[in-house]
Design an enzyme around this catalytic site. Sequence first.
Site, short mmCIF file in Angstrom:
data_model
loop_
_atom_site.label_atom_id
_atom_site.label_comp_id
_atom_site.label_asym_id
_atom_site.label_seq_id
_atom_site.Cartn_x
_atom_site.Cartn_y
_atom_site.Cartn_z
N GLU A 196 -16.09 -24.60 -9.06
CA GLU A 196 -17.02 -25.05 -10.09
C GLU A 196 -18.46 -25.22 -9.60
O GLU A 196 -19.02 -26.33 -9.64
CB GLU A 196 -16.54 -26.38 -10.70
CG GLU A 196 -15.15 -26.28 -11.32
CD GLU A 196 -14.73 -27.54 -12.06
OE1 GLU A 196 -15.47 -28.54 -12.02
OE2 GLU A 196 -13.66 -27.52 -12.68
N GLU A 227 -7.37 -24.52 -13.07
CA GLU A 227 -7.31 -25.93 -13.50
C GLU A 227 -7.26 -25.96 -15.01
O GLU A 227 -8.00 -25.22 -15.68
CB GLU A 227 -8.57 -26.72 -13.09
CG GLU A 227 -8.68 -27.07 -11.65
CD GLU A 227 -9.91 -27.95 -11.36
OE1 GLU A 227 -10.38 -28.67 -12.27
OE2 GLU A 227 -10.39 -27.88 -10.22
O1 IFM Z 1 -11.26 -33.67 -11.14
C1 IFM Z 1 -12.03 -32.59 -11.53
C2 IFM Z 1 -11.94 -31.49 -10.49
O2 IFM Z 1 -12.32 -31.93 -9.23
C3 IFM Z 1 -12.82 -30.35 -10.87
N1 IFM Z 1 -12.54 -29.91 -12.23
C4 IFM Z 1 -12.50 -30.91 -13.24
C5 IFM Z 1 -11.57 -32.03 -12.85
C6 IFM Z 1 -11.54 -33.10 -13.94
O3 IFM Z 1 -12.80 -33.63 -14.12
#
Ligand code: IFM
Length: 445
Positions: free
Chosen positions: A171, A354
């Site tokens: 990210e 994710e």
């Molecule tokens: O916890 C975070 C993760 O580290 C990166 N993506 C989003 C998740 C939720 O906010």
Amino acid sequence: MMTLPTLSASDFPADFLWGASTSAYQIEGALDVDGRGSCVWDTFAAAGKIQDGSTAARACDHFHRWREDVLLMRQAGFNAYRFSIAWPRVLPTGRGAVNGRGLDFYDRLVDDLLEAGIRPMACLYHWDLPQPLEDQGGWLSRGIVGPFAEYAQAATRRLADRVPDWMMLNEPSVVAILGYGFGDHAPGHRLGEVGILKALHHQNLAQGAALRAIAAERAGLTLGTVLNLSPCVAHSERPEDIAAAACWDAVWNRVPLDGLLRGRIPALLADRMKDIVEPGDEAAIQYPIDLLGINYYSRMTMKHDATRPFGVGWGEPRCDRKTDMGWPVQPDGLYDLLMEFKQDYGNPAVYIAENGAAYDDRVDVNGEIHDVERVRFFQEHIAAVGRAVRDGCAVKGYLCWSLLDNFEWAFGLSKRFGIVRVDYDTMVRTPKDSYRFMAALIKGE
Ligand code: IFM
């Protein structure tokens, strides 16, 4: 009463990856063990910037309980797990001499995962920038490129004989926007547009250099990165809101995507980035990756706001369900995103790296956690992925966020994303209904 989609792993390709993602800083704890150096989040927490006053000093104590966590994944039938390697464990000052003891932990973890039949997918940078590098400018400086490539090389030299998949960043837009633009995340800079664009571009450059360093180190690896992508929609039909959504799409999605996959700076931002991008950079940020990780949480609804960077502010999402983070629940946004990505970028291999939701879970009198909202969230989003697969999108896997409740950055320990509850006093792990849902889906029960 609404009908939830019926799901079965048999509706997905036989070699589909099923599992979870975590990150080092959010679960490991043991911040002062085996020669680890400090990182920007240690500094940020010490400055009192975590909302609930907690720190990641213990987090989930995964550093000591990794066996138990691998067993949980094995029992759920997972065949893949994305974890991150802590840069300050490997290179305590960010570059220079490799700290072998820092890599020992990942060595043990990887061996255990392989023994459990779980494919280890390593991510090199999930936000724990060594503080000494931040002191030299961090992601605002081009000087970060060399150290990141050195770190990538050190980690692969030790682990790539057993770890097939290497993801460079997690990210980059969040790192740039929240860490260097708005100051909500470490290192806490509020530099607006220029901070955001510099941090984005330098992550792109570092990523390109790391990909090349790893490829030179060892052939045959699956190389990629992880981007959080969101369809950006306009708050209204007003032209200025439509323009704001397009601009945010360029900042959030297109700088990382077009940089890596096309070697291009989005036209909308070219003028703003002309003093940041140097000759040769566009070739250096492009790389023919093997696999792209996509993190998806929701769409973004944007509107014109002249007082904010890029003239873009948050609009009101058209959605009546929200998670405990206040994020709208929009599973159809995941389908749209995947199909749009397929069309725009020629359908390269991707996986969901994710996807998940924080909810204010309750432990009932029997010690059980019936996280029905999270189960519904997974059902709907996995169904959206299934539709995209059926419609030809090259999705290779689905990893939920996250295996464990964990340290949710500036929110500290107050937001629970796990399919397994962690009691932060005792460190006892309790699988929630969502864990059983994932396990039943994967095992076809
Ligand atoms: O916890 C975070 C993760 O580290 C990166 N993506 C989003 C998740 C939720 O906010």
